[in-house]
Design an enzyme around this catalytic site. Structure first.
Site, PDB file in Angstrom:
ATOM      1  N   ASP A   1      17.135  51.019  95.789  1.00 42.16           N
ATOM      2  CA  ASP A   1      18.061  51.771  94.913  1.00 42.16           C
ATOM      3  C   ASP A   1      17.711  51.629  93.432  1.00 42.16           C
ATOM      4  OD1 ASP A   1      18.683  49.158  94.458  1.00 42.16           O
ATOM      5  OD2 ASP A   1      20.818  49.337  94.899  1.00 42.16           O
TER       6      ASP A   1
ATOM      7  N   ARG B   1      17.755  48.295  65.483  1.00 42.26           N
ATOM      8  CA  ARG B   1      18.004  49.216  64.363  1.00 42.26           C
ATOM      9  C   ARG B   1      19.482  49.543  64.195  1.00 42.26           C
ATOM     10  NH1 ARG B   1      13.706  53.838  65.241  1.00 42.26           N
ATOM     11  NH2 ARG B   1      13.973  53.140  67.381  1.00 42.26           N
TER      12      ARG B   1
ATOM     13  N   ASP C   1       9.624  54.234  53.106  1.00 38.96           N
ATOM     14  CA  ASP C   1      11.014  54.048  52.658  1.00 38.96           C
ATOM     15  C   ASP C   1      11.137  52.699  51.958  1.00 38.96           C
ATOM     16  OD1 ASP C   1      11.283  52.117  54.705  1.00 38.96           O
ATOM     17  OD2 ASP C   1      12.016  53.634  56.113  1.00 38.96           O
TER      18      ASP C   1
ATOM     19  N   LYS D   1      13.474  57.531  51.336  1.00 33.78           N
ATOM     20  CA  LYS D   1      13.763  58.493  52.404  1.00 33.78           C
ATOM     21  C   LYS D   1      15.248  58.437  52.746  1.00 33.78           C
ATOM     22  CE  LYS D   1      13.426  56.608  56.804  1.00 33.78           C
ATOM     23  NZ  LYS D   1      12.736  55.973  57.927  1.00 33.78           N
TER      24      LYS D   1
ATOM     25  N   ASP E   1       4.487  50.678  58.003  1.00 36.71           N
ATOM     26  CA  ASP E   1       5.902  50.665  58.380  1.00 36.71           C
ATOM     27  C   ASP E   1       6.103  49.641  59.494  1.00 36.71           C
ATOM     28  OD1 ASP E   1       8.534  51.359  58.232  1.00 36.71           O
ATOM     29  OD2 ASP E   1       8.277  53.452  58.809  1.00 36.71           O
TER      30      ASP E   1
ATOM     31  N   SER F   1       8.638  55.492  65.647  1.00 34.50           N
ATOM     32  CA  SER F   1       9.448  55.865  66.816  1.00 34.50           C
ATOM     33  C   SER F   1       9.187  57.336  67.123  1.00 34.50           C
ATOM     34  CB  SER F   1      10.925  55.569  66.551  1.00 34.50           C
ATOM     35  OG  SER F   1      11.672  55.903  67.687  1.00 34.50           O
TER      36      SER F   1
ATOM     37  N   GLY G   1       8.670  60.931  62.851  1.00 35.69           N
ATOM     38  CA  GLY G   1       9.194  61.769  61.756  1.00 35.69           C
ATOM     39  C   GLY G   1       8.948  61.152  60.382  1.00 35.69           C
ATOM     40  N   THR G   2       9.191  59.856  60.275  1.00 38.98           N
ATOM     41  CA  THR G   2       9.034  59.173  58.980  1.00 38.98           C
ATOM     42  C   THR G   2       7.572  59.211  58.526  1.00 38.98           C
ATOM     43  OG1 THR G   2      10.876  57.709  59.509  1.00 38.98           O
ATOM     44  CG2 THR G   2       9.336  56.936  57.827  1.00 38.98           C
TER      45      THR G   2
HETATM   46  C1  R5P Z   1      13.380  52.817  59.517  1.00 36.88           C
HETATM   47  O1  R5P Z   1      14.026  52.341  58.628  1.00 36.88           O
HETATM   48  C2  R5P Z   1      12.145  52.201  60.063  1.00 36.88           C
HETATM   49  O2  R5P Z   1      11.533  51.362  59.144  1.00 36.88           O
HETATM   50  C3  R5P Z   1      11.155  53.253  60.515  1.00 36.88           C
HETATM   51  O3  R5P Z   1      10.716  53.953  59.383  1.00 36.88           O
HETATM   52  C4  R5P Z   1      11.780  54.207  61.470  1.00 36.88           C
HETATM   53  O4  R5P Z   1      12.476  53.527  62.466  1.00 36.88           O
HETATM   54  C5  R5P Z   1      10.756  55.106  62.094  1.00 36.88           C
HETATM   55  O5  R5P Z   1      11.416  56.015  62.911  1.00 36.88           O
HETATM   56  P1  R5P Z   1      10.824  57.463  63.185  1.00 36.88           P
HETATM   57  O6  R5P Z   1       9.405  57.280  63.620  1.00 36.88           O
HETATM   58  O7  R5P Z   1      11.704  58.021  64.274  1.00 36.88           O
HETATM   59  O8  R5P Z   1      10.962  58.239  61.921  1.00 36.88           O
END
Ligand code: R5P
Length: 290
Positions: A34, A93, A165, A188, A216, A220, A223-224
């Site tokens: 399961d 986060r 950021d 950002k 960074d 994720s 986008g950043t």
């Molecule tokens: C945010 O403050 C983190 O430092 C990363 O910049 C962020 O988590 C990246 O996320 P994503 O790739 O979705 O923009």
């Protein structure tokens, strides 16, 4: 100390055992039809100091449950101490209530780790340290920027470091110091509902002819980093690369980075990802455990 690798410890579990000259075991795990599973500790844990190694990337909950199950099994066997080495710790986060009614997920994780009997937590590049105040015991955050940058420096000709950021400034300043180059940062903002990112404040900086390295803590959705790359190219960058500790790479993040003309992706082995140059962070984790 005994190192006990969970199913998501990757090469870090065996590497730690080698570096620390400790005995290594892999957890025994049996899946049920399961989708549930059970774990079994394959040695007598009574009176022993044990470090479980388990990263908690997607599927996060499953990997977290495995970590909790292993810790509880060790606890009930009478282990002397239980440390958790969690190279990527999920849910960090959500370190505050961004919208009324939301849960502070990172705090829940801290309480769960304690409830399972974990008294020492070692984790790599936590998004913030704030959640650790909820943990009863010792937390050792490992910041592997030196290991990451030292390993990739040979590829960089005329680098310039860019933090996407304000939160990434610590990483960026150290990376620039190690590379002996300049750095800048973007401010950002992220829409708390849609998650979309945009530039609130951009530096005056131009990057003509430079190899811009965006640094960074994690990628994720991408986008950043895509936003930072677009900005760097608009200011004359010859090439944009990215170095991030955790390659979460959710959904179509890789395609997004390709579209944003990111040339090289560097990361670490806290999360397995095939399309990047990956640097092993077992060394700094072993130092933390020592
Ligand atoms: C945010 O403050 C983190 O430092 C990363 O910049 C962020 O988590 C990246 O996320 P994503 O790739 O979705 O923009």
């Amino acid at each position: 100390m005994i190192i006990l690798g969970g199913s998501a410890c990757g090469e870090i579990g065996p590497n730690l055992a080698r570096l620390l000259k400790a005995r290594y075991f892999s957890i025994e795990k049996r899946d049920f039809p399961d989708g549930e599973f059970v774990v079994k500790v394959p040695f007598d844990a009574k009176g022993k100091d044990i470090a479980i190694v388990q990263s908690t990337y997607a599927p996060h909950d499953r990997r977290l449950m495995e970590l909790l199950f292993i810790a509880d099994a060790l606890s009930s066997m009478g282990a002397k101490s239980i440390s958790a080495v969690v190279p990527y710790l999920a849910y960090m986060r959500q370190d505050r209530r961004f919208l009324d009614g939301q849960v502070v997920s990172s705090h829940v994780i801290m309480k769960l780790l304690n409830a399972a009997g974990i008294s020492r937590l070692v984790t790599v590049q936590p998004h913030k340290e704030e959640p650790f105040r909820m943990f009863r015991g010792k937390v050792i955050p490992v910041y592997p920027v030196d290991t990451l940058i030292d390993a990739i420096a040979k590829d960089l000709r005329e680098p310039y470091v860019l933090a996407p950021d304000k939160g990434g400034l610590g990483l960026a300043t150290r990376a620039a110091e190690l590379l002996g180059c300049g750095y800048a940062h973007i401010e950002k903002e992220r829409d708390p509902v849609t998650g979309a990112v945009s530039i609130r404040n951009a530096p005056e900086q131009r990057f003509d002819g430079k190899q811009v390295l965006v640094v960074d803590d994690m990628i994720s959705t991408g986008g950043t980093i895509a936003l930072a790359a677009e900005f760097a190219y608009s200011r004359g960058a010859a090439e944009v690369d990215v170095a991030a500790v955790h390659l979460v790479m959710a959904g179509d993040a890789y395609d997004r980075l390709r579209k944003a003309r990111i040339t090289r992706i560097y990361g670490t082995n806290t999360i397995p990802f095939g399309n990047a140059s990956v640097v092993d962070v077992s060394g700094p984790i072993a130092d933390a455990l020592r």
